[in-house]
Design an enzyme around this catalytic site. Structure first.
Site, PDB file in Angstrom:
ATOM      1  N   GLU A   1       0.667  -1.486   0.093  1.00 46.47           N
ATOM      2  CA  GLU A   1       0.090   0.310   0.171  1.00 46.47           C
ATOM      3  C   GLU A   1       0.556   1.589   0.322  1.00 46.47           C
ATOM      4  OE1 GLU A   1      -3.811   0.471  -0.056  1.00 46.47           O
ATOM      5  OE2 GLU A   1      -2.581   2.141  -0.617  1.00 46.47           O
TER       6      GLU A   1
ATOM      7  N   LYS B   1       5.300   3.868  -9.847  1.00 51.72           N
ATOM      8  CA  LYS B   1       4.067   4.109  -9.532  1.00 51.72           C
ATOM      9  C   LYS B   1       2.904   3.589  -9.956  1.00 51.72           C
ATOM     10  CE  LYS B   1       6.105   7.128  -5.502  1.00 51.72           C
ATOM     11  NZ  LYS B   1       5.979   8.296  -5.423  1.00 51.72           N
TER      12      LYS B   1
HETATM   13  N1  HSE Z   1      10.234  10.624  -3.738  1.00 51.01           N
HETATM   14  C1  HSE Z   1       8.886  10.752  -3.458  1.00 51.01           C
HETATM   15  C2  HSE Z   1       8.115  12.237  -3.973  1.00 51.01           C
HETATM   16  C3  HSE Z   1       8.900  10.988  -2.333  1.00 51.01           C
HETATM   17  O1  HSE Z   1       8.809  12.693  -3.664  1.00 51.01           O
HETATM   18  O2  HSE Z   1       6.602  11.665  -3.697  1.00 51.01           O
HETATM   19  C4  HSE Z   1       7.519   9.085  -1.852  1.00 51.01           C
HETATM   20  O3  HSE Z   1       7.655   7.981  -2.737  1.00 51.01           O
END
Ligand code: HSE
Ligand code: NAP
Length: 436
Positions: A132, A208
């Protein structure tokens, strides 16, 4: 029902997220035990540097650099990987699953590159692999896609899933800062890494998006499938012009399902000011999902930080504990392989999209006509033209052109042809425009 009094956890990593997880488990053990059905006990934590100061001082569990020892402890049922990076995180997760341990991870890079292999291994071993926290930090988005939205055919996922770049873009838009200055502010405030490449080049968001698209479209999308462009070419004036045209500029991660195919892409986009996505500012994240039954649902919140991320990690551990205790026996299904009936992945070139183009041209009669001819011959129709910043001394002018939707491959060809015209000095920026 065979309820375990205690469930043992191996914490791989005690940095921002691992520290938040350890602190929270130690701070509210009773309430978490009640929800999990067992006490959740950290049996040990893996770090690189034993001398580093940590969020949890004098932890009541061993802190070690010996991964092998931690991964083979018989009293560990759940391995929590919050180290980051591809290796050795991937090998440790694989080793834990092979040993029949459940795994909770926050690592989008490992999932985007090796998710299919790990999901299959977990399935084969009859253990859970939960993730998650890998997308959107504290925003619940993985579980809704795996469970609550299952009755929907999802047509698109559009997301702002990198807090660092959203912070930078917000500063550029609001304060007219240039990219380098806004990046420095993000680094000073601890949002951006010392090496911010993965964030500003759209790589973190691409990882992501691979995870989200796999779940939303019940197929397997890996990092290599996601086309990505970063934000480094944007200039403060692009934000000003976009505003005049009624848009904000956001780094969007978009997965869309059209004509039997799925397109996955990350790039800066002009987003109409009246939309929710345009209003997501600072380090916040948002994920908008369009389902045939739900219509549009939007998840919004903090995508990073020790406690929002610990919220997601600990919820996953609680769910694993509940499954171990028989309260919730069925693990969420892994995304199936690219089987018959699954949508094919479409190439970005097939996309139809509008464009904002800012270019520097020689200021003389007939220039616009030459550009329009190139666009027209590629079947691209102009929606608006604004001339900005004529510089008489240089005999140059800045043009901002927006187009009606056109095929991506044609647009890319036209941009090359326009750039080659002798009346064009430079194409400064080209940004896709997202519809409402
Ligand atoms: N480097 C990521 C961001 C951190 O700036 O959203 C969270 O995955
Ligand atoms: P971090 O602060 O850099 O912490 C990483 C931890 O892992 C540190 O304790 C480090 O040890 C340890 N570690 C790293 N490599 C190791 C190795 N080879 N051997 C042993 N220990 C090692 O990272 P983080 O920000 O917590 O991120 C962890 C994961 O969560 C990443 O996958 C990240 O993408 C994800 N995530 C982070 C956030 C966030 O807000 N930060 C949000 C969502 C998801 P030392 O402390 O000794 O260096």
């Amino acid at each position: 029902m065979n309820v375990r009094h205690e469930i043992g956890i191996a914490l791989l990593g005690m940095g921002v997220v691992g520290g938040g997880v350890a602190e929270t488990l130690l701070k509210k053990p009773a309430v978490i035990a009640q929800r999990a059905g067992s006490s959740l006990i950290i049996r040990g934590a893996l770090v690189r540097d034993l001398k580093k100061a940590r969020a949890v001082q004098s932890p009541p569990f061993p802190v070690t650099t010996d991964a092998q020892h931690l991964l083979t402890l018989p009293e560990v049922q759940v391995v929590v990987e919050v180290m980051g990076g591809e290796q050795p995180a991937f090998s440790y997760i694989e080793r834990a699953l092979r040993a029949g341990k459940h795994v909770v991870t926050a690592n989008k890079e490992v999932l985007a590159k090796h998710g299919p292999q790990l999901w299959d291994l977990a399935h084969q071993k009859g253990v859970q692999l939960r993730f998650e926290a890998s997308v959107g930090g504290g925003i619940p988005i993985i579980a809704p896609l795996q469970r609550d939205l299952l009755a929907n055919d999802i047509s698109s996922v559009r997301a702002i899933i990198n807090g660092t770049t959203n912070f930078i873009l917000t500063r550029m838009a609001r304060d007219g800062l240039d990219f380098g200055v806004a990046l420095k502010q993000a680094q000073d405030l601890g949002y951006a890494e010392a090496d911010p490449t993965n964030d500003v080049e759209g790589i973190d968001a691409a990882y992501k998006l691979a995870v989200l698209a796999s779940l939303a479209f019940h197929t397997r999308v890996t990092a290599a499938d996601v086309k990505h462009e970063g934000i480094t070419k944007l200039r403060a004036k692009d934000f000003q012009y976009a505003r005049e045209l009624g848009y904000a500029i956001k780094l969007l991660a978009i997965a869309s399902h059209t004509d039997g195919g799925v397109t996955v892409r990350v790039h800066p986009a002009l987003v109409p000011q009246e939309t929710l996505l345009a209003k997501v500012d600072g380090a916040f994240n948002a994920v908008e999902v369009k389902g045939d039954l739900t219509g549009t649902v939007t998840f919004h919140g903090l995508g990073a930080g020790p406690y929002p991320t610990a919220s997601a990690v600990i919820a996953d551990i609680i769910n694993v504990a509940r499954a171990i205790n028989g309260a919730d026996r069925l693990p969420p299904p892994p995304p199936p392989a690219r089987a018959e009936g699954a949508p094919r992945l479409r190439s970005m070139e097939e996309l139809n999209t509008s464009y904002y183009i800012r270019l520097n041209v020689h200021d003389r009669p007939g220039v616009l006509a030459r550009i329009a001819t190139v666009l027209g011959s590629n079947q691209i129709s102009i929606a608006s033209v604004i001339q900005k910043d004529a510089d008489e001394a240089q005999n140059s002018a800045e043009l901002v052109i927006t187009t009606h939707p056109a095929q991506e491959a044609r647009m890319q060809r036209a941009l090359l042809e326009v750039a080659a015209l002798d009346v064009v000095r430079e194409i400064n920026t080209s940004i896709r425009v997202e519809p409402v």
